[in-house]
Design a protein around this motif. Sequence first.
Motif, PDB file in Angstrom:
ATOM      1  N   LYS A   1      -6.487 -18.940  67.118  1.00 18.60           N
ATOM      2  CA  LYS A   1      -6.465 -18.957  65.656  1.00 18.60           C
ATOM      3  C   LYS A   1      -5.455 -17.855  65.110  1.00 18.60           C
ATOM      4  O   LYS A   1      -4.961 -17.969  64.141  1.00 18.60           O
ATOM      5  CB  LYS A   1      -8.012 -18.052  65.350  1.00 18.60           C
ATOM      6  N   VAL A   2      -4.802 -16.974  66.096  1.00 16.96           N
ATOM      7  CA  VAL A   2      -3.683 -16.132  65.731  1.00 16.96           C
ATOM      8  C   VAL A   2      -2.518 -17.099  65.309  1.00 16.96           C
ATOM      9  O   VAL A   2      -1.773 -16.675  64.505  1.00 16.96           O
ATOM     10  CB  VAL A   2      -3.362 -15.161  66.796  1.00 16.96           C
ATOM     11  N   ILE A   3      -2.340 -18.384  66.021  1.00 16.90           N
ATOM     12  CA  ILE A   3      -1.451 -19.233  65.659  1.00 16.90           C
ATOM     13  C   ILE A   3      -1.129 -19.567  64.138  1.00 16.90           C
ATOM     14  O   ILE A   3      -0.276 -19.815  63.487  1.00 16.90           O
ATOM     15  CB  ILE A   3      -1.455 -20.533  66.366  1.00 16.90           C
ATOM     16  N   ASP A   4      -2.506 -19.709  63.747  1.00 21.80           N
ATOM     17  CA  ASP A   4      -2.495 -20.059  62.136  1.00 21.80           C
ATOM     18  C   ASP A   4      -2.519 -18.826  61.456  1.00 21.80           C
ATOM     19  O   ASP A   4      -2.089 -18.979  60.077  1.00 21.80           O
ATOM     20  CB  ASP A   4      -3.582 -20.962  62.124  1.00 21.80           C
ATOM     21  N   ASP A   5      -3.172 -17.762  61.692  1.00 22.98           N
ATOM     22  CA  ASP A   5      -3.230 -16.644  61.195  1.00 22.98           C
ATOM     23  C   ASP A   5      -2.834 -15.318  61.832  1.00 22.98           C
ATOM     24  O   ASP A   5      -3.673 -14.717  62.613  1.00 22.98           O
ATOM     25  CB  ASP A   5      -4.755 -16.433  60.834  1.00 22.98           C
ATOM     26  N   PRO A   6      -1.301 -15.127  61.960  1.00 26.10           N
ATOM     27  CA  PRO A   6      -0.818 -13.909  62.641  1.00 26.10           C
ATOM     28  C   PRO A   6      -1.366 -12.657  62.460  1.00 26.10           C
ATOM     29  O   PRO A   6      -1.244 -11.928  63.180  1.00 26.10           O
ATOM     30  CB  PRO A   6       0.618 -14.187  62.283  1.00 26.10           C
ATOM     31  N   GLU A   7      -2.187 -12.429  61.061  1.00 21.01           N
ATOM     32  CA  GLU A   7      -2.691 -10.989  60.863  1.00 21.01           C
ATOM     33  C   GLU A   7      -3.810 -10.951  61.402  1.00 21.01           C
ATOM     34  O   GLU A   7      -4.510  -9.753  61.297  1.00 21.01           O
ATOM     35  CB  GLU A   7      -2.786 -10.989  59.232  1.00 21.01           C
ATOM     36  N   LEU A   8      -4.384 -12.120  62.108  1.00 23.05           N
ATOM     37  CA  LEU A   8      -5.841 -11.908  62.572  1.00 23.05           C
ATOM     38  C   LEU A   8      -5.863 -10.773  63.786  1.00 23.05           C
ATOM     39  O   LEU A   8      -5.235 -10.732  64.576  1.00 23.05           O
ATOM     40  CB  LEU A   8      -6.301 -13.074  63.082  1.00 23.05           C
ATOM     41  N   ASP A   9      -6.902  -9.907  63.534  1.00 16.58           N
ATOM     42  CA  ASP A   9      -7.107  -8.884  64.656  1.00 16.58           C
ATOM     43  C   ASP A   9      -7.744  -9.523  65.951  1.00 16.58           C
ATOM     44  O   ASP A   9      -9.250  -9.796  65.444  1.00 16.58           O
ATOM     45  CB  ASP A   9      -7.720  -7.763  63.967  1.00 16.58           C
ATOM     46  N   ILE A  10      -7.316  -9.433  66.848  1.00 19.77           N
ATOM     47  CA  ILE A  10      -8.166 -10.106  68.022  1.00 19.77           C
ATOM     48  C   ILE A  10      -8.191  -8.950  69.094  1.00 19.77           C
ATOM     49  O   ILE A  10      -8.829  -9.324  70.523  1.00 19.77           O
ATOM     50  CB  ILE A  10      -7.392 -11.384  68.672  1.00 19.77           C
ATOM     51  N   THR A  11      -8.071  -7.695  68.703  1.00 11.24           N
ATOM     52  CA  THR A  11      -8.378  -6.462  69.613  1.00 11.24           C
ATOM     53  C   THR A  11      -9.864  -6.643  69.928  1.00 11.24           C
ATOM     54  O   THR A  11      -9.956  -6.481  71.324  1.00 11.24           O
ATOM     55  CB  THR A  11      -8.233  -5.325  68.772  1.00 11.24           C
ATOM     56  N   PRO A  12     -11.030  -6.784  69.255  1.00  8.57           N
ATOM     57  CA  PRO A  12     -12.331  -6.921  69.886  1.00  8.57           C
ATOM     58  C   PRO A  12     -12.519  -7.789  70.933  1.00  8.57           C
ATOM     59  O   PRO A  12     -13.203  -7.590  71.876  1.00  8.57           O
ATOM     60  CB  PRO A  12     -13.137  -7.167  68.490  1.00  8.57           C
ATOM     61  N   ALA A  13     -11.905  -9.086  70.703  1.00  7.58           N
ATOM     62  CA  ALA A  13     -11.960 -10.009  71.738  1.00  7.58           C
ATOM     63  C   ALA A  13     -11.473  -9.680  73.015  1.00  7.58           C
ATOM     64  O   ALA A  13     -11.831  -9.797  74.231  1.00  7.58           O
ATOM     65  CB  ALA A  13     -11.586 -11.423  71.181  1.00  7.58           C
ATOM     66  N   ARG A  14     -10.354  -9.219  72.924  1.00 12.68           N
ATOM     67  CA  ARG A  14      -9.442  -8.587  74.133  1.00 12.68           C
ATOM     68  C   ARG A  14     -10.184  -7.506  74.974  1.00 12.68           C
ATOM     69  O   ARG A  14     -10.375  -7.430  76.182  1.00 12.68           O
ATOM     70  CB  ARG A  14      -8.108  -8.129  73.682  1.00 12.68           C
ATOM     71  N   SER A  15     -10.737  -6.514  74.052  1.00 17.25           N
ATOM     72  CA  SER A  15     -11.547  -5.445  74.425  1.00 17.25           C
ATOM     73  C   SER A  15     -12.876  -6.007  75.398  1.00 17.25           C
ATOM     74  O   SER A  15     -13.159  -5.384  76.286  1.00 17.25           O
ATOM     75  CB  SER A  15     -11.844  -4.528  73.510  1.00 17.25           C
ATOM     76  N   ALA A  16     -13.465  -6.733  74.766  1.00 12.69           N
ATOM     77  CA  ALA A  16     -14.601  -7.537  75.313  1.00 12.69           C
ATOM     78  C   ALA A  16     -14.392  -8.274  76.853  1.00 12.69           C
ATOM     79  O   ALA A  16     -15.127  -8.211  77.669  1.00 12.69           O
ATOM     80  CB  ALA A  16     -15.422  -8.530  74.246  1.00 12.69           C
ATOM     81  N   TYR A  17     -13.196  -8.852  76.781  1.00 13.83           N
ATOM     82  CA  TYR A  17     -13.002  -9.587  77.869  1.00 13.83           C
ATOM     83  C   TYR A  17     -12.551  -8.501  78.668  1.00 13.83           C
ATOM     84  O   TYR A  17     -12.875  -8.627  80.315  1.00 13.83           O
ATOM     85  CB  TYR A  17     -11.715 -10.581  77.678  1.00 13.83           C
ATOM     86  N   ALA A  18     -11.754  -7.603  78.837  1.00 11.33           N
ATOM     87  CA  ALA A  18     -11.476  -6.468  79.589  1.00 11.33           C
ATOM     88  C   ALA A  18     -12.569  -5.842  80.246  1.00 11.33           C
ATOM     89  O   ALA A  18     -12.619  -5.607  81.521  1.00 11.33           O
ATOM     90  CB  ALA A  18     -10.432  -5.495  79.088  1.00 11.33           C
ATOM     91  N   LYS A  19     -13.697  -5.488  79.023  1.00 12.38           N
ATOM     92  CA  LYS A  19     -14.847  -4.808  79.489  1.00 12.38           C
ATOM     93  C   LYS A  19     -15.504  -5.661  80.517  1.00 12.38           C
ATOM     94  O   LYS A  19     -16.237  -5.298  81.589  1.00 12.38           O
ATOM     95  CB  LYS A  19     -15.693  -4.730  78.561  1.00 12.38           C
ATOM     96  N   ALA A  20     -15.714  -6.916  80.303  1.00 13.86           N
ATOM     97  CA  ALA A  20     -16.485  -8.033  81.012  1.00 13.86           C
ATOM     98  C   ALA A  20     -15.768  -8.105  82.646  1.00 13.86           C
ATOM     99  O   ALA A  20     -16.435  -8.260  83.319  1.00 13.86           O
ATOM    100  CB  ALA A  20     -16.421  -9.562  80.479  1.00 13.86           C
ATOM    101  N   VAL A  21     -14.379  -7.910  82.478  1.00 13.26           N
ATOM    102  CA  VAL A  21     -13.571  -8.152  84.081  1.00 13.26           C
ATOM    103  C   VAL A  21     -14.058  -6.832  84.636  1.00 13.26           C
ATOM    104  O   VAL A  21     -14.203  -6.905  85.901  1.00 13.26           O
ATOM    105  CB  VAL A  21     -12.083  -8.256  83.569  1.00 13.26           C
ATOM    106  N   ARG A  22     -14.048  -5.715  83.940  1.00 12.36           N
ATOM    107  CA  ARG A  22     -14.026  -4.300  84.746  1.00 12.36           C
ATOM    108  C   ARG A  22     -15.591  -4.390  85.349  1.00 12.36           C
ATOM    109  O   ARG A  22     -15.937  -3.949  86.379  1.00 12.36           O
ATOM    110  CB  ARG A  22     -13.952  -3.259  83.571  1.00 12.36           C
ATOM    111  N   THR A  23     -16.639  -4.973  84.446  1.00 15.04           N
ATOM    112  CA  THR A  23     -18.031  -4.968  84.703  1.00 15.04           C
ATOM    113  C   THR A  23     -18.217  -5.818  85.882  1.00 15.04           C
ATOM    114  O   THR A  23     -18.976  -5.465  87.223  1.00 15.04           O
ATOM    115  CB  THR A  23     -18.738  -5.394  83.736  1.00 15.04           C
ATOM    116  N   HIS A  24     -17.541  -7.091  85.944  1.00 15.60           N
ATOM    117  CA  HIS A  24     -17.615  -7.958  86.797  1.00 15.60           C
ATOM    118  C   HIS A  24     -17.074  -7.433  88.284  1.00 15.60           C
ATOM    119  O   HIS A  24     -17.363  -7.495  89.455  1.00 15.60           O
ATOM    120  CB  HIS A  24     -16.904  -9.104  86.849  1.00 15.60           C
ATOM    121  N   LYS A  25     -15.861  -6.518  88.163  1.00 13.86           N
ATOM    122  CA  LYS A  25     -15.213  -6.109  89.465  1.00 13.86           C
ATOM    123  C   LYS A  25     -16.097  -5.096  90.131  1.00 13.86           C
ATOM    124  O   LYS A  25     -16.322  -5.045  91.192  1.00 13.86           O
ATOM    125  CB  LYS A  25     -13.820  -5.662  89.145  1.00 13.86           C
TER     126      LYS A  25
END
Length: 621
Positions: free
Chosen positions: A87-111
């Motif tokens: 979506k960032v490709i079409d909307d560079p202003e889009l804030d994807i920090t929540p998604a990245r944070s959620a993924y990082a948390k999921a990785v930490r939890t899994h590890k």
Amino acid sequence: MNRIAQLTFIAALSFSSQQAFALSVSEIAQKISTKQSEYDNYNSDLDAQIALANNLEKDLAELRQNVTLADADRQSALIEMNMQYEKVIDDPELDITPARSAYAKAVRTHKAIKDAITDKYNEWQTKLQDVEQMQVSKHSLLNTIEGLKEQYNSARVDRLYKEFNRKESVVVSHKITCDKDETLSKCTVRGKALAKQKASKRFLDSVFDGLSEAVEAEKRRQTSDASVQVLRSEVADSNFSGQGNYNVKMNLELQGNLKRTVGCELLGLDRRYCINFKGQEVTQVAAIAPTLVTDESVMYELTVRSNVFDDEVFINGVSYGSTKLQVMLPSGEHDIEVVKRGFDSSRQTISLTEPKTIKVDLNRAQYTFSKGERIQDILAGDIPGPDLVVVPAGSFRMGDITGLGLENERPVKTKEFKQSFGISETEISVQAFETFVNATSYVTDAEKEKGCAFYEDGKAVWQDDRNWRSPGFVQTDQSPVVCVSLNDAQAYVDWISKASSQAYKLPSESRWEYAARAGKETDYWWGEGVNTDNANCGWCGSQWSNVSTAPVGSFERNDFGLFDTVGNVWEWTTSEQNVNSAVVRGGAWNFAPRLARASTRMELDSTFRSNYIGFRVVREQ
């Protein structure tokens, strides 16, 4: 010192038959009481450790479920983050920090969960090793207690022997009335004799009354050969009265006369506590029957060959050994029979008028089991399998029937076998196991790592260079194979099943006990007491006791035809109470007689191996 090491060392007591010093009965009794308390506490500790191991296993299973869920969350978070990047490709202003944070948390939890699984698994394995070591130490401690009981009974006999065979100076006065037809000389002799009898009776009574175990000895006094020996006697004073009475006063030195074997009888103990055992080699010479001939003056050479080896040739009913056989016989008719277990026998009558060679072809027999039958399968390559005996179908009571056993032998249960089965008449020998190793190039667990355990100072000690070929004592081909784990025994079973095209397996606990009891409900197949020289177990009175294994078949068969179901080596069986546990049965050459009873069971890890554990096999119909 860690907890397990501390628990292991509570069993540290030497079982050497030669003690540096003799302990008194009371001192040994105190040691038994102390060790029994330790054993009771040890059982509680072991149960607690087993419970902890089970809880760790449950925790591990739960973590593995959680990691599956965490992995699903991680994959979901990754997909969401990738979608946000698109979506960032079409909307560079889009804030994807929540998604990245959620993924990082999921990785930490899994590890974190994976790391927790690794830690929990290692903790579980360590706890299982602790449990295994504790199980071995538990049985070592139990053997320590039983060994002390053996010492206790021997000390009781020693004490009785010393107390009874004491010397004492006695003064006795006695008066008799001379018979009117009795000469003074005869009256004097009779008076002295009665005085000695009176003194001896009083002394014997005082000896019995003064025994530490007077009550126990008095129960069997009337049937014992306990006696008194007069070492010295002299008349101190004597005279005749006017009424024809003879008065005599005598000084005597008396001593109790008790043989050690009688001491065992008085205390109600097995005779083995009272006998010094020395192994005797018995050589039997077979008598050869006369050969039936028509002309003994003319001899010819007869050669007999067959298509198998390890057969037996009978000529006129006399065994001449196996083929190829060359023998000189008188001319005339001779009955020739060639037999081999697992094959139909061949029989013929020949007329020997010149040197002759006969070739015999034996055909494999098709066996059907019948009670008491002895059978043997012929393996691939014409290798003889174990000698088996057929145990009949039937039922029996399994467990601590006499009430003298341990907690894990209860409750008593009735078991039924609807079909007969074959079981090796002896424990699998070194020679038989070597045949298996040579045929398969198998390497035992002991040879792979850690070696084999042996019993020293009341505990199982591992030594890297000990294995089935070198267990720490001299073996023969006919010694039972030892230093084999349950896995090694199962490998042998798998091989022999394939090589014979028959269904072999290790005996279950119930099959083993059924075969070992042979229809009896006593602790040993011959009776309640272990007695002497009936089996090779610690303090059982054989030349091998507390020294090494005995060659298989060195003692009498039980009523089903099995050798060594008491002592020699513990035998691997499969547990019916716990599929994850292995159990050894039957006792061993260095374990006390009480641990060689028909119902005694010892739970061990399947990888454990020692120079006091072997096995035998079962064959289905």
